[in-house]
Scaffold this motif. Structure first.
Motif, PDB file in Angstrom:
ATOM      1  N   THR A  39      41.351   1.513 -14.347  1.00 22.32           N
ATOM      2  CA  THR A  39      41.760   2.450 -13.299  1.00 22.32           C
ATOM      3  C   THR A  39      41.059   2.093 -11.990  1.00 22.32           C
ATOM      4  N   TYR A  40      41.585   2.619 -10.902  1.00 19.25           N
ATOM      5  CA  TYR A  40      40.964   2.407  -9.597  1.00 19.25           C
ATOM      6  C   TYR A  40      39.579   3.053  -9.539  1.00 19.25           C
ATOM      7  N   GLU A  41      39.428   4.156 -10.223  1.00 26.31           N
ATOM      8  CA  GLU A  41      38.133   4.840 -10.245  1.00 26.31           C
ATOM      9  C   GLU A  41      37.066   3.968 -10.897  1.00 26.31           C
ATOM     10  N   GLN A  42      37.434   3.233 -11.935  1.00 22.31           N
ATOM     11  CA  GLN A  42      36.484   2.345 -12.597  1.00 22.31           C
ATOM     12  C   GLN A  42      36.095   1.175 -11.695  1.00 22.31           C
ATOM     13  N   ILE A  43      37.019   0.717 -10.872  1.00 26.08           N
ATOM     14  CA  ILE A  43      36.698  -0.364  -9.934  1.00 26.08           C
ATOM     15  C   ILE A  43      35.701   0.130  -8.893  1.00 26.08           C
ATOM     16  N   GLU A  54      27.107   1.190 -11.439  1.00 21.85           N
ATOM     17  CA  GLU A  54      25.912   1.798 -12.032  1.00 21.85           C
ATOM     18  C   GLU A  54      26.086   3.308 -12.238  1.00 21.85           C
ATOM     19  N   ASN A  55      27.228   3.680 -12.805  1.00 19.03           N
ATOM     20  CA  ASN A  55      27.570   5.081 -13.121  1.00 19.03           C
ATOM     21  C   ASN A  55      27.690   5.975 -11.898  1.00 19.03           C
ATOM     22  N   VAL A  56      27.898   5.405 -10.723  1.00 19.84           N
ATOM     23  CA  VAL A  56      28.135   6.174  -9.500  1.00 19.84           C
ATOM     24  C   VAL A  56      29.522   5.809  -8.992  1.00 19.84           C
ATOM     25  N   TYR A  62      32.147   5.768  -6.141  1.00 21.41           N
ATOM     26  CA  TYR A  62      32.224   5.859  -4.684  1.00 21.41           C
ATOM     27  C   TYR A  62      33.623   6.301  -4.279  1.00 21.41           C
ATOM     28  N   SER A  63      33.702   7.011  -3.168  1.00 15.76           N
ATOM     29  CA  SER A  63      34.985   7.583  -2.762  1.00 15.76           C
ATOM     30  C   SER A  63      35.933   6.541  -2.179  1.00 15.76           C
ATOM     31  N   THR A  64      35.396   5.440  -1.660  1.00 17.57           N
ATOM     32  CA  THR A  64      36.252   4.398  -1.094  1.00 17.57           C
ATOM     33  C   THR A  64      35.847   3.029  -1.648  1.00 17.57           C
ATOM     34  N   PHE A  65      36.777   2.100  -1.575  1.00 14.40           N
ATOM     35  CA  PHE A  65      36.478   0.733  -1.982  1.00 14.40           C
ATOM     36  C   PHE A  65      35.462   0.096  -1.031  1.00 14.40           C
ATOM     37  N   LYS A  66      35.494   0.490   0.240  1.00 15.84           N
ATOM     38  CA  LYS A  66      34.557  -0.058   1.214  1.00 15.84           C
ATOM     39  C   LYS A  66      33.120   0.307   0.853  1.00 15.84           C
ATOM     40  N   GLU A  67      32.892   1.551   0.474  1.00 12.18           N
ATOM     41  CA  GLU A  67      31.551   1.971   0.050  1.00 12.18           C
ATOM     42  C   GLU A  67      31.111   1.202  -1.192  1.00 12.18           C
ATOM     43  N   ALA A  68      32.018   0.992  -2.123  1.00 11.50           N
ATOM     44  CA  ALA A  68      31.695   0.231  -3.330  1.00 11.50           C
ATOM     45  C   ALA A  68      31.353  -1.212  -2.974  1.00 11.50           C
ATOM     46  N   CYS A  69      32.077  -1.785  -2.025  1.00 10.27           N
ATOM     47  CA  CYS A  69      31.792  -3.160  -1.594  1.00 10.27           C
ATOM     48  C   CYS A  69      30.421  -3.262  -0.939  1.00 10.27           C
ATOM     49  N   PHE A  70      30.031  -2.265  -0.128  1.00  6.50           N
ATOM     50  CA  PHE A  70      28.684  -2.256   0.455  1.00  6.50           C
ATOM     51  C   PHE A  70      27.636  -2.232  -0.650  1.00  6.50           C
ATOM     52  N   THR A  71      27.853  -1.418  -1.674  1.00 10.73           N
ATOM     53  CA  THR A  71      26.906  -1.302  -2.767  1.00 10.73           C
ATOM     54  C   THR A  71      26.787  -2.611  -3.544  1.00 10.73           C
ATOM     55  N   MET A  72      27.900  -3.293  -3.725  1.00 11.90           N
ATOM     56  CA  MET A  72      27.896  -4.561  -4.451  1.00 11.90           C
ATOM     57  C   MET A  72      27.337  -5.715  -3.615  1.00 11.90           C
ATOM     58  N   GLY A  73      27.193  -5.488  -2.316  1.00  8.40           N
ATOM     59  CA  GLY A  73      26.655  -6.534  -1.456  1.00  8.40           C
ATOM     60  C   GLY A  73      27.704  -7.468  -0.875  1.00  8.40           C
ATOM     61  N   PHE A  74      28.982  -7.107  -0.983  1.00  8.42           N
ATOM     62  CA  PHE A  74      30.040  -7.943  -0.426  1.00  8.42           C
ATOM     63  C   PHE A  74      30.111  -7.834   1.096  1.00  8.42           C
ATOM     64  N   LEU A  75      29.707  -6.696   1.626  1.00  7.36           N
ATOM     65  CA  LEU A  75      29.726  -6.470   3.066  1.00  7.36           C
ATOM     66  C   LEU A  75      28.299  -6.328   3.577  1.00  7.36           C
TER      67      LEU A  75
END
Length: 73
Positions: free
Chosen positions: A10-14, A18-20, A22-35
């Protein structure tokens, strides 16, 4: 993101790291270090505020906005 996050169904799993969830893919990318974050811009404004005039600070800030390199608000 799909290379790092293996097996999501699901999109939510993407967007979850770390069990958090994020409301947007951009926030998730910041957390992963892509941005990159904007720490160099924040430091530049802070440093310039010590010696620069108000006109120069406004000009610097507008240059940063117009260059479209500031990522995170």
């Amino acid at each position: 993101m799909l290379i790092v996050c293996k097996g999501p169904t699901t999109y939510e799993q993407i967007r979850t790291m770390e069990n958090v969830e994020y409301s947007t893919f951009k926030e998730a990318c910041f957390t992963m270090g892509f941005l990159d974050d904007d720490i160099e811009y924040i430091e530049a404004i802070g440093e310039t505020s010590e010696w620069g005039s108000g006109h120069y600070l406004r000009k610097l800030f507008m240059t940063m906005l117009l260059s479209n390199n500031i990522n995170k608000s």
